[in-house]
Write a protein that holds these residues in place. Structure first.
Motif: not given
Ligand code: GLY
Length: 424
Positions: A195-199, A298-304, A306-309, A323-325
């Motif tokens: 499981v992954f989350g940005f913190v 998972i990175i190809p599933r990020i819709e927004n 990634l630099i902004d995130i 993050v929009n998965w």
């Protein structure tokens, strides 16, 4: 923005590809990169654990954001050094990255805040070990406390096997200082999810998950590897909104809160390895970085963007909905050199990467570009050579795309599993 990616695997290749396609990024550098990253980034001859070399490059080239792939530079304190020098960097500090670099740190943290995990004991003195030491029966999971290049975990079916592994750690010092302390854990059985989350030090983004396949052979047989492939997201019985909320409330947020209370705020991507047992979900381990092969899924599933995130993580502005998965499914299969995870040969020409259709992407790891008089020759240079990934409406379509293409890739000894994402 100028971005520097640290590392040389397929995880770092997918990061470079993503940054290269962002209209916010003017240039991507990667240290040291591989034969694939040179297509979308500038490869640098700086090792990923050469902290002073990386700092000097980032300073003199005015890098706006550095993104750390592997755990070693994080455990060496690259984030602390870059921040002391006024540079933006994505990843946890040395103290927060102990969540991966010390299994004992992670276990004690979980016990203190009530995160469900396997029973365990710590062994430091081999002479003191007897059958009653552990407080639970076999099988046992024997884990070196420190980082051991993915080789520090073994299963012992009997006390005799456990004792022999403990001797190898504590007396023979197989992993040097990484095994001065050894964790003996109760074995848990069940399906595992990553499981992954940005913190951002306080808050956690929406989460996603992946399943990876660690064993070298079809049917989950043979030795453990760094990962032979996987899929994301997992099926609904393993990953759904209720499970996401449970993991957020019972695992991710309590850990982030506790680390902040201990004045070691966690910033970056937090990776929790969980197992679904008959007694519910339990945490097996934490990692302080993207997984590999999970990053390729998972990175190809990020819709927004990634630099902004990542900028939101660095500037402490992450929100649950940052993050929009994408709900589509990614499947990835890793092609390895014959003999991996033991001895293998390198230097073989890789053919067929240009023959794949546009339903798949290829992320390189153990590849190098060899300049000859006539052409750039793509050759193998490692055990895990590349990952072929497809994202499609469902797991079967994505899986078919990968396997239709993967056999077009050809090098001496190319080996891959045939049952990745074959759900039943
Ligand atoms: N997929 C396992 C890891 O990255 O550690």
């Amino acid at each position: 923005m100028k971005v520097l990616v640290i590392g040389n695997g397929a995880r770092e290749h997918v990061l470079c590809e993503n940054f290269n396609s962002s209209n916010k990024v003017s240039k991507v550098f990667v240290a040291p990169g591989n034969g694939g990253t040179s297509e979308c980034a500038v490869n640098l001859s700086i090792d990923s654990d050469d902290i002073s070399g990386l700092l000097s490059f980032a300073k003199s080239n005015r890098i706006d954001l550095t993104v750390v792939g592997p755990e070693i530079p994080l455990s060496l304190g690259i984030v602390d050094v870059f921040e002391e020098n006024g540079l933006n960097i994505f990843g946890p500090s040395k103290s927060a990255s102990q969540i991966e670099s010390s299994k004992l740190f992670a276990k004690n943290l979980m016990v203190e805040i009530g995160v469900p995990t396997a029973d365990f004991c710590v062994v430091e003195d081999y002479e003191q070990v007897d059958i009653d030491t552990f407080g639970f029966g076999p099988p046992y999971v024997i884990k070196a406390d420190g980082l051991a290049a993915g080789k520090g975990v073994a299963i012992a079916d009997t006390f005799a096997e456990a004792s022999s592994l403990l001797r190898s750690h504590l007396v023979d010092k197989t992993f040097g200082s990484a095994s001065e302390k050894v964790i003996v854990e109760r074995f848990l059985s069940g399906r595992e999810i990553s499981v992954f989350g940005f913190v951002d030090g306080s808050r956690v983004s929406s989460l996603t998950a992946a399943c990876d396949y660690k064993k070298i052979c079809d049917g989950n047989k043979g030795e453990n590897t760094g990962g032979m492939g996987g899929y994301s997201p997992p099926e609904a019985t393993l990953w759904n909104k209720n499970i996401e909320n449970w993991v957020r409330d019972n695992v991710m947020q309590p850990v982030v809160d506790e680390l902040r209370n201990r004045r070691m705020p966690y910033k970056g991507i937090l990776y929790a390895g969980l197992i679904k047992t008959e007694d519910g979900l339990k945490v097996l381990e934490f990692n302080c970085r993207f997984g590999d092969p999970e990053a390729q899924l998972i990175i190809p599933r990020i819709e927004n963007d990634l630099i902004d995130i990542m900028n939101d993580v660095v500037s402490e502005k992450i929100k649950t909905n940052s993050v929009n998965w994408n709900p589509e499914t990614s499947v990835g299969v890793v092609v390895v050199s014959k003999g991996y995870p033991n001895e293998y040969e390198v230097g073989y020409e890789i053919k067929g990467v240009d023959l794949l259709d546009d339903k798949v992407q290829v992320f390189h790891a153990g590849t190098t570009l060899n300049m000859t008089e006539k052409e750039n020759l793509l050759q193998t240079s490692g055990g895990r050579v590349l990952t072929v990934v497809s994202k499609d409406k469902d797991v079967n379509l994505a899986r078919d795309n990968v396997y239709r293409n993967i056999s077009r890739i050809n090098f001496n000894g190319a080996t891959f599993r045939h049952d990745i994402a074959l759900l039943n």
